[in-house]
Design a protein around this motif. Sequence first.
Motif: not given
Lengths: 249, 487
Positions: A31, A34, A248-249
């Motif tokens: 992750i 990202e 973050q949503q």
Amino acid sequence: MSIWVFDVGQGDAIFIDADVDALVDGGPTNIIIEKLSLILPFWDRSIDLIVNTHPHADHLSGLIDVLSRYQVDQVWTTGQVYQTGASDAFASMSQQINKIVLAGSSIKLQENVTLDVFWPSTSLQGKVLEDPNDGSIVMLLTCFNSRILLTGDLGAKQSELIQAAIGDIDVLKVGHHGSATSLSTEFLEVINPEVAIISVGENDYGHPSTSVLDRLESIGVDTYRTDINGDVRVICSEDGYQVTIYKQQ
Amino acid sequence: MISLTPSTIMRTLCLAFIAGVAFMSWGFVFSVTVSVLGLIFIIGQHQSLNTQVCIGLLCLTIVGMSFGLWRYAQSYPSDRSIASIVGQEVLLDAVVVDTSVNHSWQHLTFSDLRVGNQDFADRLILTTTSYPRFSYGDQVQVRCEIETPEPIDNFAYDRYLATKDIWATCFSYQVWKKAEGGGNVFMTNLLFVRSRFIGKMDQVFGEPQGSLLVGLLLGEQRFTDAWQDRFLKTGTTHIVAASGYNISVVLKIALAFFAMINIKRQKAFAFLVSAIVAYILLAGADAAVFRAGVMGVVLLLAYQTERKTSMVNILLTTVVVMLMVNPRLLRDDVGFQLSMVSTIGLIYLSPILKNKLRWLPENFVIRESVIATLAATFASLPILLLQFGTFSFVSLITNVFVLPWIPLAMTWGLIATLLGFVSVHLGALISAPAWLALSAMLWEVKIFAGLNFYAQSIHWIVISIVLVGWGMILLRIFINRNSYVLN
């Protein structure tokens, strides 16, 4: 200049966005790629320095992906031996660019910004530690007049050995995801932070412990948690520092 | 005297074979339904019917069905299956034939299984830590307890594994690599080239753009759970899978290219087949990719012939050949089912929709995107509802926004990756258009997924009503098929 403490789940990944940029640990999964892609421009495919504080998977695994996807100039480790598949893979990938560091090692990241190593006090090259956390690289980032302490997973006992040398700081990245043994009252009183950041995700260990959270609250420290607040960014300049959060949503 | 035409003989045999496989897969009721529908279809096409023809059809049905039943019976595990030693802890020697990494775990598919002096004919899937990484052809030894695969929630994982001839699983932290090069030489080299290509793509692109590109170009699915969820909620998972749809995009790009250099479609056929072969190879040439490739060729034939009657034969033959190779696909491989029905949808419904949707603008392939999505979604609706019980209400709109970017993302992504072999920094700089297209697609998917217009665990009554409606629309299209041709 800014420091990002990323929300990477249960683990640590901290990016120092300076002229010489540095990634301190890579979290437990890929992750981190990202996260880096979000803040670096798409054409920037290089990272100057990677620091692996200690070889536990929640700090190391993501770094293997970073090494395979970014051009990395230098890797700092303590050289402590910890035989796992991930640790072996990381060691073989970083062999040519690895530098063993200990207290006293230092790097200038840009004008008025330096990164200084305070722990381990002796070389751990080739050593096997009973608890790899005890060998975590602890670094103080001095950014203009702000002082930010990055502690890896160092426990309270070792922290007390270096508290005097570190002295007063502004921002503390709390050690070992805020575990019960990560932070003593004595250590806190000496370093006297204004802001604490706990890098933590869903876990079965009870991190962060309520005793640590209480200790921080009792001396009036503003505490941010990556599992609640998301990515935490500390922007610093000659005017001081400022903390912002990105959920973050 | 009226007799059976070769075409009718072939159709009857094919449908009966499928009915036989269906009987073994689902049981009596479904099989009878398929047979009756098949017979209605054949009789409907056959204008003159007499006793002789009926007896002929019946004989052919018996022959085809028997073959289907026999073929399915062959797919059960043999005496030499690793499943025969379930529950035992063993020291297993094997060769790695497939790998995938998910979170902190690595899933390795083994063949050439051997325990002591005993060889096993089938395969086994092992779960282990994500490091050290293993590759195709690695000869390994592992100590583990052989287990039977179990369904996961509503997903019949055991039956899905059976489609890959895997009847047992095991878990171990102890896997030792003993040697390399235990696999097929061609596949070893192919997968080596593929992994080099993915490695370079990863150096040129960040995330999540890299994962999207690797899905588009190579059918590799490796998105994080958060992103997979977004693709699911927007009905766009198909674009990052090695699906029949993905292949048709490769075809469209190739068609556009040949049109640009003034080569006629007929002449370009061989080149397009080569393009499909290249895609199959790049995507790793496993069975699912190969099937998607075959469906791509079927689509190509549909564009080429424009004769819908011969398309029935081509489609039926394709399904039968695939089921002969692996009869378990019919019930247990959703990918196979979706690929099949969306191809049928693209071939048969697209021309009808094209007539109805002339008012849509042609710019940025908007009309084509709407038609393709509508045709594929409509055709696959029953499978989506019955297999997953889910439906995305924003699927059409998301696809219309996302699909037009694909040719640019794929073409430019390929160029940037190839340049990456010269210099990663050059590749990254040149990647700007691809990065923009990929970012736009991801942004759109994220926005539409955020709307949460997605239904899951749909009640069976709702599903039944929708399916009845679906059937009625299909019937109307079937009845009016001649008027569509006239249009």
